[in-house]
Design a protein around this motif. Sequence first.
Motif, PDB file in Angstrom:
ATOM      1  N   ALA A  25       0.830  -1.212   0.000  1.00  0.00           N
ATOM      2  CA  ALA A  25       0.000   0.000   0.000  1.00  0.00           C
ATOM      3  C   ALA A  25       0.862   1.259   0.000  1.00  0.00           C
ATOM      4  O   ALA A  25       0.594   2.201  -0.744  1.00  0.00           O
ATOM      5  CB  ALA A  25      -0.932   0.000   1.209  1.00  0.00           C
ATOM      6  N   VAL A  31      -2.808   1.957  -7.684  1.00  0.00           N
ATOM      7  CA  VAL A  31      -3.762   0.993  -7.158  1.00  0.00           C
ATOM      8  C   VAL A  31      -4.191   0.064  -8.300  1.00  0.00           C
ATOM      9  O   VAL A  31      -4.330   0.499  -9.445  1.00  0.00           O
ATOM     10  CB  VAL A  31      -4.968   1.702  -6.501  1.00  0.00           C
ATOM     11  N   TRP A  43      -3.973   2.002   0.244  1.00  0.00           N
ATOM     12  CA  TRP A  43      -3.167   2.660  -0.793  1.00  0.00           C
ATOM     13  C   TRP A  43      -3.566   4.135  -0.900  1.00  0.00           C
ATOM     14  O   TRP A  43      -2.708   5.021  -0.932  1.00  0.00           O
ATOM     15  CB  TRP A  43      -3.320   1.960  -2.144  1.00  0.00           C
ATOM     16  N   HIS A  47      -1.090   7.383   0.026  1.00  0.00           N
ATOM     17  CA  HIS A  47      -0.662   8.283  -1.048  1.00  0.00           C
ATOM     18  C   HIS A  47      -1.365   9.641  -1.006  1.00  0.00           C
ATOM     19  O   HIS A  47      -1.305  10.407  -1.969  1.00  0.00           O
ATOM     20  CB  HIS A  47      -0.851   7.593  -2.406  1.00  0.00           C
TER      21      HIS A  47
END
Length: 168
Positions: A25, A31, A43, A47
């Motif tokens: 992740a 993704v 994820w 991010h």
Amino acid sequence: SGMFAPLLRTSHQNPAAQRIVIHVAIHGDDVNTKWREPLPSLWALAHGKGTAAHVDKMWNSHRHLLFEGCARDTVKGAPLIPSLAGGILCVSGVIPYELQEAFLTCDCSVDMAKFEDITEDYGRAIKLIRKALEDVVKHDDSKIKIKEGTFKTAVMQEVIKIKAQDRT
């Protein structure tokens, strides 16, 4: 479905599987549409692309994955994973009260790398934890335990503001 399905099924029981899921992740470039929850939500948070819905999914079903080295039922007092903590503080909306408390009392470090506009992003981050912060300041601000860094500085500045408001 997908190669991570076995890891996701066992991540609540297996610390090694949990670390792999979290590593993917955090370090995955993009993704994958075949990933099943909780990986897409993890994820997105890692991010800085998460939403309050991602936080709720993680908190309600997979909260142990947000904390360092935790099994499913042992998150109380454990620190949040720094890059996930930073991603959570990038969301708009509301986060669960217990999660707000975790930011303030679990000696976590927050990775602020996802924060682009410092003033705006810090304001939003403080707003996300404001209710718990006000309660902690009112009852016992010695419970605030955050690792040294920019996030702690922002929180302590807010503590000063809250105390000043309480005096007026």
